[in-house]
Design an enzyme around this catalytic site. Structure first.
Site, PDB file in Angstrom:
ATOM      1  N   LYS A  93       0.836  -1.201   0.000  1.00 36.88           N
ATOM      2  CA  LYS A  93       0.000   0.000   0.000  1.00 36.88           C
ATOM      3  C   LYS A  93       0.869   1.247   0.000  1.00 36.88           C
ATOM      4  CE  LYS A  93      -3.832  -1.848   2.786  1.00 36.88           C
ATOM      5  NZ  LYS A  93      -4.928  -1.662   1.832  1.00 36.88           N
TER       6      LYS A  93
ATOM      7  N   ARG B  57     -10.415 -11.305   1.891  1.00 37.79           N
ATOM      8  CA  ARG B  57     -11.326 -12.304   1.305  1.00 37.79           C
ATOM      9  C   ARG B  57     -10.684 -13.695   1.302  1.00 37.79           C
ATOM     10  NH1 ARG B  57     -11.713  -8.718  -4.118  1.00 37.79           N
ATOM     11  NH2 ARG B  57     -11.127  -7.115  -2.620  1.00 37.79           N
TER      12      ARG B  57
HETATM   13  N1  BES Z   1      -8.053  -3.831   4.596  1.00 37.43           N
HETATM   14  C1  BES Z   1      -8.221  -3.405   3.256  1.00 37.43           C
HETATM   15  C2  BES Z   1      -9.521  -2.626   3.046  1.00 37.43           C
HETATM   16  C3  BES Z   1      -9.607  -1.299   3.713  1.00 37.43           C
HETATM   17  C4  BES Z   1      -9.348  -0.132   3.008  1.00 37.43           C
HETATM   18  C5  BES Z   1     -10.008  -1.192   5.019  1.00 37.43           C
HETATM   19  C6  BES Z   1      -9.470   1.093   3.611  1.00 37.43           C
HETATM   20  C7  BES Z   1     -10.128   0.034   5.618  1.00 37.43           C
HETATM   21  C8  BES Z   1      -9.866   1.175   4.909  1.00 37.43           C
HETATM   22  C9  BES Z   1      -8.251  -4.593   2.312  1.00 37.43           C
HETATM   23  O1  BES Z   1      -7.469  -5.669   2.695  1.00 37.43           O
HETATM   24  C10 BES Z   1      -7.686  -4.105   1.007  1.00 37.43           C
HETATM   25  O2  BES Z   1      -6.551  -3.765   0.983  1.00 37.43           O
HETATM   26  N2  BES Z   1      -8.517  -4.082  -0.039  1.00 37.43           N
HETATM   27  C11 BES Z   1      -8.105  -3.589  -1.293  1.00 37.43           C
HETATM   28  C12 BES Z   1      -8.595  -4.539  -2.355  1.00 37.43           C
HETATM   29  C13 BES Z   1      -8.069  -4.237  -3.722  1.00 37.43           C
HETATM   30  C14 BES Z   1      -6.613  -4.589  -3.799  1.00 37.43           C
HETATM   31  C15 BES Z   1      -8.847  -5.029  -4.738  1.00 37.43           C
HETATM   32  C16 BES Z   1      -8.701  -2.207  -1.486  1.00 37.43           C
HETATM   33  O3  BES Z   1      -9.865  -2.016  -1.094  1.00 37.43           O
HETATM   34  O4  BES Z   1      -8.006  -1.325  -1.939  1.00 37.43           O
HETATM   35 MN    MN Z   2      -5.455  -5.453   2.023  1.00 40.42          MN
END
Ligand code: BES
Ligand code: MN
Ligand code: ZN
Length: 512
Positions: A283, A357
């Site tokens: 990230k 997921r």
């Molecule tokens: N934990 C994150 C989702 C999240 C984002 C929680 C912002 C709280 C605040 C999850 O594991 C994630 O990183 N999801 C990605 C998925 C994408 C790579 C398809 C996302 O939402 O960016």
């Molecule tokens: Mn994630």
């Protein structure tokens, strides 16, 4: 904290602060308040006449009683319009009162309970809401602060309720106790989310679960699966996510038995990523520190089980928590890797940041062995749900229409709002992989991801199921009434309310 309820005369009540509520569209004063006004030499009527105070929702005015009555201060608390007076508006107004209570270090506070109650609520429920809001507004997370830097909020030691009807005395106390217990439970969940990732590890979550069972030896059982057990269970997806981390993964199983032995349980599944860096698909560093709250699904599940045990709810619950970190390393999963989940389905990991997921897939598959009447999962699953619904609405997906209604009813009562989201069948083609059964992100990048994530989970479900995406609501980046910044603990009060009414719901036959 001590609660008392009485019909003592308002002007004789000994308290540091007396709180009386007003509506902006109320023409006359309640007899109880009229008495107070007379004792205060008409100070209340005169602030109204001068329009110094109108009774708008959350408006407060503090009066010095100058020894005209036993209490030194009276707080006029605005409650908005009478026909908009809901339990949530009651909580919002109490949150405003709470800031006064904190500022003046009030220890003994008395609430005047008027006969006007929030819409569709009982005496118990309205008292419960007062105590919930008061205690949750008072929540602070201070374990890592020097003691004198920000002194902890003053402890309220006594809460009194002044009633007009003696018959309500016991109901009021019951509601207050319930509100206190729920606020404590939510505060524990907030603590778990606010603790940093180096403290709140998977082992720490497991310890918290074990402590819960120890505190309720009769009704809660705990079982922790360690790495070897997780391997034996063929939880390939959970193992894959954890392989980049040096922290041991845990799979936490909590069992609460409140119903008949043979009654089918409701299974609660909580995402327990104790830190989500994204892994190799790392990230951006901006706000990455917040990803310690990626375990709030897990905290919610533990909170619900605690509250159910405290309440002796007549249901059987199973809590399932896959817990791990998501970190990059030489051992970490890579984009393109293909893994085998517990269900036997293979998954192409296209993006290592779509890890929630993956671990949930194994937990949802594990849930099948309980033959559940219903499964609810709680997960900070997607950034997309934050974009879609903001920070105040939980995205609610369900594979049966009749599940959303009762959940919405519980949301209306608790102020933990949900919004129905679609499990769009035609989108399932986007999570098919060229090389495996499934891919963990959509082949159409960046659009509709909250739905794709939910559709992905659906592949592992064969029972009535609700998926709650709490990514936007589990953490507050702005102050909200009775929710300071940080972990919110959302979902516990909502689900307890839902479970209380569960008897009346027919979940119907398992579908997927
Ligand atoms: N934990 C994150 C989702 C999240 C984002 C929680 C912002 C709280 C605040 C999850 O594991 C994630 O990183 N999801 C990605 C998925 C994408 C790579 C398809 C996302 O939402 O960016
Ligand atoms: Mn994630
Ligand atoms: Zn995550």
């Amino acid at each position: 904290m001590e609660f008392t309820s009485h019909t003592e005369q308002i002007d004789k009540t000994q308290a540091d602060l007396l709180v009386a509520r007003f509506f902006e569209d109320s023409k006359t004063l309640d007899p109880l308040i009229k008495r107070l006004d007379v004792a205060l030499q008409k100070r209340i009527s005169s602030v109204f006449a001068r329009k110094d105070f109108r009774g708008k929702l959350g408006e407060v005015l503090l009066l010095d009683t100058e020894k005209t009555i036993a209490a030194p201060r009276v707080l006029l608390l605005g409650s908005g319009k009478k026909n908009e007076f809901t339990l949530e508006n009651l909580r919002v107004s109490i949150a405003a009162a709470s800031s006064v209570i904190q500022r003046f270090h009030i220890k003994n506070v008395a609430f005047v309970l008027l006969p006007v109650r929030p819409q569709n609520s009982s005496v118990e429920e309205s008292t419960q809401a007062i105590v919930e809001s008061l205690l949750l507004s008072n929540y602070r997370f201070l374990p890592y602060k020097k003691k004198d830097e920000e002194s902890p909020p003053a402890e309220i030691t006594n809460i009194q309720f002044i009633l007009s009807k003696a018959a309500d005395k016991l109901r009021v106390l019951k509601g207050a106790k319930l509100g206190e217990m729920l606020a404590q439970t939510v505060s524990l969940a907030r603590d778990l989310g606010n603790h940093p990732g180096n403290v709140a590890t998977p082992s720490h979550l497991a310890k918290h679960a074990a402590d819960l069972a120890k505190a309720h030896p009769k009704s809660i059982k705990v079982k922790i699966l360690h790495r070897e057990d997780i391997k034996k269970e063929n939880m390939g997806a959970l193992l894959a996510v954890s392989q980049g981390s040096d922290e041991e993964p845990k799979f936490i199983i909590l069992e609460y038995q409140g119903g008949r032995k043979t009654a089918q349980p409701i299974v609660l599944v909580g995402k327990g990523i104790t830190f989500d860096s994204g892994g190799i698909s790392i990230k951006p560093s901006d706000k990455m520190e917040e990803m310690k709250y990626d375990m709030m699904g897990a905290a919610t599940v533990m909170g619900i089980i605690r509250a159910a045990a405290e309440l002796k709810l007549p249901v059987n619950l199973i809590g399932l928590i896959p817990a791990t970190e998501n970190l990059p390393s030489g051992k970490a999963i890579k984009p393109g890797d293909i893994i085998r989940s517990r269900s036997g389905k293979t998954i192409e990991i296209v993006n290592t940041d779509a890890e929630g997921r993956l671990i949930l897939a194994d937990a949802l598959d594990y849930a099948k062995k309980y033959k559940p009447s219903l499964v609810i999962d709680f997960a900070t699953l997607t950034g997309a749900i934050v974009v879609a619904l903001g920070d105040d609405l939980i995205g609610a997906f369900a594979n049966q229409e009749n599940l959303i209604g009762p959940l919405k009813a519980a949301a209306d009562l608790t102020g933990e709002k949900i919004w129905p989201m679609p499990l769009e069948k035609s989108y399932e083609e986007f999570i098919k992989s060229d090389f495996a059964d499934l891919r963990n992100i959509s082949s159409q990048p960046r659009i509709g991801d909250a739905i794709h994530a939910a559709n992905f989970l659906r592949q592992f479900v064969d029972y009535p199921w609700i998926h709650l995406d709490i990514a936007g609501t589990a953490w507050a980046t702005r102050e909200k009434p009775y929710r300071p910044k940080g972990a919110t603990g959302i979902g516990i009060r909502l689900t307890i309310e839902f479970l209380k009414k569960i008897k009346k719901i027919d979940f119907g036959q398992s579908i997927s």
